[in-house]
Design a protein around this motif. Structure first.
Motif, PDB file in Angstrom:
ATOM      1  N   ALA A  28       0.831  -1.087  -0.212  1.00 41.14           N
ATOM      2  CA  ALA A  28      -0.079   0.053  -0.050  1.00 41.14           C
ATOM      3  C   ALA A  28       0.863   1.243   0.194  1.00 41.14           C
ATOM      4  CB  ALA A  28      -0.842  -0.002   1.198  1.00 41.14           C
ATOM      5  N   LEU A  29       0.533   2.178  -0.850  1.00 45.21           N
ATOM      6  CA  LEU A  29       1.371   3.394  -0.776  1.00 45.21           C
ATOM      7  C   LEU A  29       0.910   4.433   0.210  1.00 45.21           C
ATOM      8  CD1 LEU A  29       3.688   5.088  -2.524  1.00 45.21           C
ATOM      9  CD2 LEU A  29       1.423   5.885  -3.973  1.00 45.21           C
ATOM     10  N   PRO A  59      -6.843   5.710   8.021  1.00 47.77           N
ATOM     11  CA  PRO A  59      -5.427   6.442   7.911  1.00 47.77           C
ATOM     12  C   PRO A  59      -5.095   6.383   6.439  1.00 47.77           C
ATOM     13  CG  PRO A  59      -5.024   4.033   8.433  1.00 47.77           C
ATOM     14  CD  PRO A  59      -6.647   4.272   8.412  1.00 47.77           C
ATOM     15  N   ALA A  60      -4.163   7.155   5.997  1.00 47.96           N
ATOM     16  CA  ALA A  60      -3.779   7.547   4.681  1.00 47.96           C
ATOM     17  C   ALA A  60      -2.954   6.539   4.152  1.00 47.96           C
ATOM     18  CB  ALA A  60      -3.304   9.039   4.320  1.00 47.96           C
ATOM     19  N   SER A  61      -1.942   5.900   5.186  1.00 43.84           N
ATOM     20  CA  SER A  61      -1.111   4.654   4.950  1.00 43.84           C
ATOM     21  C   SER A  61      -1.626   3.613   4.360  1.00 43.84           C
ATOM     22  CB  SER A  61      -0.490   4.521   6.263  1.00 43.84           C
ATOM     23  OG  SER A  61      -1.391   4.065   7.334  1.00 43.84           O
ATOM     24  N   ASN A  62      -3.147   3.606   4.442  1.00 45.54           N
ATOM     25  CA  ASN A  62      -3.507   2.266   3.653  1.00 45.54           C
ATOM     26  C   ASN A  62      -3.566   2.191   2.221  1.00 45.54           C
ATOM     27  OD1 ASN A  62      -4.044   0.833   6.254  1.00 45.54           O
ATOM     28  ND2 ASN A  62      -6.124   1.711   6.383  1.00 45.54           N
ATOM     29  N   GLY A  63      -3.387   3.671   1.633  1.00 46.85           N
ATOM     30  CA  GLY A  63      -3.155   3.533   0.251  1.00 46.85           C
ATOM     31  C   GLY A  63      -4.662   3.621  -0.609  1.00 46.85           C
ATOM     32  N   LYS A  64      -5.594   4.128   0.085  1.00 47.25           N
ATOM     33  CA  LYS A  64      -6.836   3.863  -0.570  1.00 47.25           C
ATOM     34  C   LYS A  64      -7.273   5.288  -1.180  1.00 47.25           C
ATOM     35  CE  LYS A  64      -8.200  -0.046   2.023  1.00 47.25           C
ATOM     36  NZ  LYS A  64      -8.061  -1.261   1.170  1.00 47.25           N
TER      37      LYS A  64
END
Length: 113
Positions: A28-29, A59-64
């Motif tokens: 995940a980006l 959280p944005a770290s999930n890359g969605k």
């Protein structure tokens, strides 16, 4: 290079889709600090566009990235084929990456409100 994915939208209905953005190894980006935009046009050279609503959920770290259209937006679209893409921009605004592109098929609706 963007992932190619064709979408189907029901005319007069709300549309939402979730996009999973990954890095070169498939993780995940982290989209912390990124923004997303996307548009639909009848053809690539059309001067008018329909904007997707876009959100990078926490959280944005999930890359969605979540894209959407309101029922009003889809109701105004004539049935048929369109083209679209979705891009992300980093927090400095320097790097723009197309993450998804393809065709949109708008299926005609019968029910009128």
């Amino acid at each position: 290079m963007a992932v190619i994915s064709n979408l189907t939208v029901d005319q007069g209905a709300t549309f939402n889709a979730e996009i999973e953005v990954t890095d070169s190894v498939g993780d995940a980006l982290n989209l912390n600090g990124y923004t997303a935009t996307g548009q639909i046009r009848k053809t690539y050279s059309s001067s008018t566009a329909i904007d997707f609503s876009t959100e990078i959920p926490s959280p944005a770290s999930n890359g969605k990235v979540v894209i959407g259209l309101t029922a009003t937006q889809t109701n105004l679209m004539k049935a048929g084929r369109y083209v679209y893409d979705v891009e992300i921009t980093n927090d400095s605004g320097v790097t723009v990456t197309r993450i998804l592109e393809g065709q949109v098929e708008v299926l005609p609706g019968v029910t009128r409100g």
